[in-house]
Design a protein around this motif. Structure first.
Motif, mmCIF file in Angstrom:
data_model
loop_
_atom_site.group_PDB
_atom_site.id
_atom_site.type_symbol
_atom_site.label_atom_id
_atom_site.label_comp_id
_atom_site.label_asym_id
_atom_site.label_seq_id
_atom_site.Cartn_x
_atom_site.Cartn_y
_atom_site.Cartn_z
ATOM 1 N N LEU A 228 -11.330 -9.611 -9.993
ATOM 2 C CA LEU A 228 -10.826 -9.465 -8.636
ATOM 3 C C LEU A 228 -9.320 -9.716 -8.595
ATOM 4 O O LEU A 228 -8.846 -10.769 -9.015
ATOM 5 C CB LEU A 228 -11.541 -10.440 -7.693
ATOM 6 C CG LEU A 228 -11.117 -10.400 -6.224
ATOM 7 C CD1 LEU A 228 -11.388 -9.020 -5.628
ATOM 8 C CD2 LEU A 228 -11.850 -11.483 -5.425
ATOM 9 N N ASP A 229 -8.558 -8.730 -8.090
ATOM 10 C CA ASP A 229 -7.110 -8.830 -7.913
ATOM 11 C C ASP A 229 -6.782 -8.664 -6.437
ATOM 12 O O ASP A 229 -7.428 -7.877 -5.722
ATOM 13 C CB ASP A 229 -6.373 -7.755 -8.717
ATOM 14 C CG ASP A 229 -6.582 -7.924 -10.204
ATOM 15 O OD1 ASP A 229 -6.741 -9.069 -10.649
ATOM 16 O OD2 ASP A 229 -6.600 -6.898 -10.916
ATOM 17 N N ALA A 230 -5.749 -9.385 -5.997
ATOM 18 C CA ALA A 230 -5.329 -9.312 -4.602
ATOM 19 C C ALA A 230 -3.821 -9.085 -4.530
ATOM 20 O O ALA A 230 -3.059 -9.656 -5.319
ATOM 21 C CB ALA A 230 -5.702 -10.592 -3.852
ATOM 22 N N ASP A 231 -3.424 -8.234 -3.595
ATOM 23 C CA ASP A 231 -2.009 -7.960 -3.323
ATOM 24 C C ASP A 231 -1.796 -8.211 -1.831
ATOM 25 O O ASP A 231 -2.324 -7.491 -0.980
ATOM 26 C CB ASP A 231 -1.672 -6.519 -3.696
ATOM 27 C CG ASP A 231 -0.181 -6.223 -3.544
ATOM 28 O OD1 ASP A 231 0.541 -7.059 -2.980
ATOM 29 O OD2 ASP A 231 0.250 -5.145 -3.980
ATOM 30 N N THR B 172 6.717 -6.201 12.663
ATOM 31 C CA THR B 172 6.078 -7.197 11.805
ATOM 32 C C THR B 172 4.811 -6.576 11.232
ATOM 33 O O THR B 172 4.003 -6.006 11.982
ATOM 34 C CB THR B 172 5.720 -8.470 12.590
ATOM 35 O OG1 THR B 172 6.898 -8.985 13.211
ATOM 36 C CG2 THR B 172 5.138 -9.528 11.665
ATOM 37 N N MET B 173 4.641 -6.675 9.921
ATOM 38 C CA MET B 173 3.481 -6.050 9.277
ATOM 39 C C MET B 173 2.890 -6.996 8.241
ATOM 40 O O MET B 173 3.624 -7.653 7.495
ATOM 41 C CB MET B 173 3.855 -4.733 8.613
ATOM 42 C CG MET B 173 2.652 -3.989 8.025
ATOM 43 S SD MET B 173 3.066 -2.377 7.321
ATOM 44 C CE MET B 173 3.992 -2.862 5.879
ATOM 45 N N PHE B 174 1.581 -7.049 8.204
ATOM 46 C CA PHE B 174 0.836 -7.839 7.214
ATOM 47 C C PHE B 174 -0.188 -6.909 6.576
ATOM 48 O O PHE B 174 -0.919 -6.192 7.268
ATOM 49 C CB PHE B 174 0.136 -9.024 7.866
ATOM 50 C CG PHE B 174 -0.700 -9.829 6.922
ATOM 51 C CD1 PHE B 174 -0.110 -10.707 6.031
ATOM 52 C CD2 PHE B 174 -2.079 -9.695 6.911
ATOM 53 C CE1 PHE B 174 -0.880 -11.449 5.148
ATOM 54 C CE2 PHE B 174 -2.857 -10.423 6.041
ATOM 55 C CZ PHE B 174 -2.253 -11.312 5.152
ATOM 56 N N SER B 175 -0.221 -6.899 5.245
ATOM 57 C CA SER B 175 -1.145 -6.013 4.537
ATOM 58 C C SER B 175 -1.790 -6.736 3.367
ATOM 59 O O SER B 175 -1.195 -7.648 2.768
ATOM 60 C CB SER B 175 -0.425 -4.760 4.034
ATOM 61 O OG SER B 175 0.526 -5.093 3.040
ATOM 62 N N THR B 176 -2.998 -6.328 3.054
ATOM 63 C CA THR B 176 -3.735 -6.867 1.906
ATOM 64 C C THR B 176 -4.398 -5.717 1.162
ATOM 65 O O THR B 176 -4.796 -4.718 1.767
ATOM 66 C CB THR B 176 -4.814 -7.867 2.342
ATOM 67 O OG1 THR B 176 -5.753 -7.209 3.206
ATOM 68 C CG2 THR B 176 -4.208 -9.046 3.057
ATOM 69 N N ALA B 177 -4.513 -5.866 -0.138
ATOM 70 C CA ALA B 177 -5.220 -4.903 -0.983
ATOM 71 C C ALA B 177 -6.043 -5.682 -2.002
ATOM 72 O O ALA B 177 -5.512 -6.569 -2.687
ATOM 73 C CB ALA B 177 -4.244 -3.960 -1.676
ATOM 74 N N LEU B 178 -7.326 -5.371 -2.087
ATOM 75 C CA LEU B 178 -8.237 -6.027 -3.020
ATOM 76 C C LEU B 178 -8.826 -4.979 -3.949
ATOM 77 O O LEU B 178 -9.287 -3.929 -3.500
ATOM 78 C CB LEU B 178 -9.365 -6.747 -2.267
ATOM 79 C CG LEU B 178 -8.967 -7.882 -1.324
ATOM 80 C CD1 LEU B 178 -10.195 -8.419 -0.594
ATOM 81 C CD2 LEU B 178 -8.269 -8.996 -2.081
#
Length: 614
Positions: free
Chosen positions: A303-306, A345-351
């Motif tokens: 599992l990797d998270a960005d 304002t921006m919040f992002s996630t990638a899994l």
């Protein structure tokens, strides 16, 4: 698939694209395009030469044909005088002609420069060039002295920093016009050890452009010139800093921030009373700040998270300098109305999860908020925007022959105007998409990919319940497609691609979720093709291509056919690959166009590409 898309628009795959020369011709309906590229590089012990030439011509046939021709050329000769000095001759040419454009429809620039390159070390280079330029626009022809300066230093050690500097300056003296460009970029890198590093980038750029434009006859006679001159000065100054923390192999973080200031000034040389736009100059200033924080984290082996957080702010200001015109205050009021400030304002996630050897999941989500404000009280465009996106891809491999992919996306967009003059436009836009696909490859001679997809797009007003006149809109789509390759023998293969797309537009009552359909469309495409390959690098193919669209309207809840469009006909394809440096591709489609079952036109679409390396 677009009905007018030329078949087999494959690029020419050569190992060294800088050495690729090509010729091509394309006809699609009433548009004809000819283009040619010539590339050649020659290297010797003393002399080096580069030649890059590009020419393109486009004709759009109509009642008034539109013709556009362009040419770009670059020639460089370099002679090595010693270990540190080179003598260089450069020629740059640009030509553009367009019979549909006024003022800038005919332009040409030819510049010849000669000078020296000085390389005291392998990481430092300086250059000085001087020469002559011929520059024409419409019926004006200018010429004069031109020069260019350049300096480049790469990774020079300064105490604990690695410094790089790139700078250039180009200017031409063409009599009435003196265009120029310049830039400088400084990069400072420092490695603190332990996986921590920092970089600072300072950039400055300036450009002055001058073009001839129209001038009234009275001013032509009094000034003794045929054209006015429009000038544009642009300058930018930017600073950016980035710090990276690589604490271990499973975790890293970076932070960056920057600011920039951009200034654009526009105006005319002569103030022409018959051209109100030339009477006043204008000034635009844009300031921007941004900051980001990003994390790359391997929580587990599978599992990797960005994770990223971004904030940016932009401020635009418009002004009109003093000018002896009676409506100067009105012009200033119009300029002030364009001023704005935008904050995002921006919040992002990638899994990325490799659950098993045969299963993987990719999840991406983001949320952003934009606040757009205008300081002028007459501007009612102040608004807030909320954008939420989320998508997931699930892949499962049943075996080496079967792969299943499932994709799903959700987009939510909320637009809110702050003033009542535009608040009727406040709305939500919701988009939902689901798309599964399956790939089946039982052997090397057979491969098929089947896809399906559904999409729903709803635009809902915030005031649906308050006003019966406000309409909500819906768009729904279903699609099925298949792409199959069947190799009948070592030299013959059969390719098939086809799709069916159904979409519908209508109005919607969101609370009751009741839809009133208004338009219905059905699109069908299929394209079977047989390709024969020889041992001499030759491929020949033929097929039949069909595209059809049926349009319907609703009357008393019944669909009524309003129009049927069809484009169908045979296709041909030929490709010859002589070697890694020679390739010829020809493809065509004899297209019969039908409207409501009646043939309206028959057109031959053709594409020819010839590529070679000299």
């Amino acid at each position: 698939m677009n009905a007018q898309e030329i078949i087999h628009p494959s690029p020419l795959p050569f190992a060294d694209s800088l050495q690729l020369s090509s010729l091509s011709f394309t006809r699609v309906l009433n548009t004809y395009v000819w283009s040619g590229d010539f590339q050649k590089e020659m290297h010797g012990q003393i002399w080096n030469a580069e030649v890059h030439q590009h020419i393109r011509s486009r004709l759009v046939k109509s009642d008034q044909n539109a013709i556009q021709d362009e040419y770009q050329g670059f020639i460089s000769l370099n002679a090595r005088l010693s270990e540190e000095w080179n003598l260089q001759l450069k020629n740059v040419s640009n030509v553009l002609a367009d019979n549909r454009v006024i003022d800038l429809g005919r332009m040409a620039q030819h510049q010849v420069l000669t000078g020296f390159e000085y390389l005291p070390t392998g990481s430092v280079k300086g250059e000085v060039f001087g020469g002559y330029e011929l520059n024409s626009q419409e019926d004006e022809r200018d010429q004069g002295f031109a020069y260019a300066l350049g300096f480049d230093a790469h990774r020079v050690k300064l105490d604990e920093f690695d410094a790089s500097l790139q700078s250039s300056w180009n200017q031409s003296f063409l009599g009435r016009r003196n265009p120029r460009t310049g830039d400088a970029k400084l990069i400072l890198l420092r490695d603190f050890g332990g996986g921590v590093s920092d970089s600072l980038v300072i950039n400055y750029g300036t450009q002055r452009s001058e073009f001839y434009t129209g001038l009234s006859s009275s001013y032509q006679n009094s000034l003794g010139v045929q054209h006015n001159i429009f000038h544009r000065n642009a300058g930018v100054f930017e600073i950016m800093n980035q710090t990276k923390y690589g604490l271990d192999r499973s975790f890293s973080m970076s932070t960056s921030f920057g600011l920039s200031n951009r200034l654009i000034e526009r105006g005319y040389r002569f103030k022409d009373d018959l051209n109100p736009a030339s009477l006043t100059d204008s000034r635009i200033q844009e300031m921007q700040f941004f900051g980001t924080v990003s994390l790359l984290w391997s929580l587990f082996d599978w599992l990797d998270a960005d994770i990223r957080l971004l904030y940016s702010e932009r401020d635009e200001r418009y002004s009109v300098p003093d000018a002896p015109v009676p409506n100067i205050e009105q012009l200033r009021a119009q300029a002030n109305k364009l001023e704005n400030t935008a904050q995002r304002t921006m919040f992002s996630t990638a899994l990325n999860a490799s659950v098993t050897q045969n299963d993987s999941i990719h999840l991406v989500s983001s949320i952003s908020i934009l606040r757009y404000d205008t300081p002028d009280v007459l501007n009612t465009d102040d608004r807030d925007e909320l954008l939420i996106t989320s998508g997931i891809d699930i892949l499962h491999r049943f075996s080496s022959r079967v792969l299943l992919t499932l994709s799903a996306d959700l987009t939510l967009f909320h637009l809110v105007y702050l003033f009542q003059e535009q608040s009727a436009n406040n709305n939500w836009n919701r988009v939902i998409r689901l798309s599964p696909s399956i790939e089946y490859v039982p052997s090397s001679w057979f491969r098929t990919v089947a896809r399906a997809g559904v999409l729903a797009n709803y635009t809902i007003s915030d005031y649906e319940q308050q006003s019966a006149s406000i309409r909500n809109f819906s768009y729904r789509q279903a699609m099925w497609s298949d792409s199959t390759v069947l190799r009948l023998s070592e030299r013959i293969e059969c390719n098939f691609s086809g799709s069916l797309r159904i979409f519908e537009r209508g109005t919607l009552k969101w609370k009751e979720f009741k839809e009133k359909p208004e338009e219905y469309f059905m699109e069908k495409t299929f394209w079977p093709e047989f390709i024969w390959s020889s041992t001499m690098g030759l491929k020949i193919g033929f097929g039949f291509r069909y595209f059809g669209q049926d349009s319907y309207k609703y009357q008393n809840n019944q669909r009524i056919l309003t129009q049927g469009i069809e484009a169908l006909g045979p296709t041909v394809f030929m490709e010859w690959l002589g070697s890694s440096t020679e390739k010829i591709t020809l493809s065509g489609w004899r297209e019969e166009q039908k409207y409501n079952g009646t043939t309206k036109a028959t057109i031959s679409n053709l594409s020819i590409q010839i590529g070679f390396v000299l």
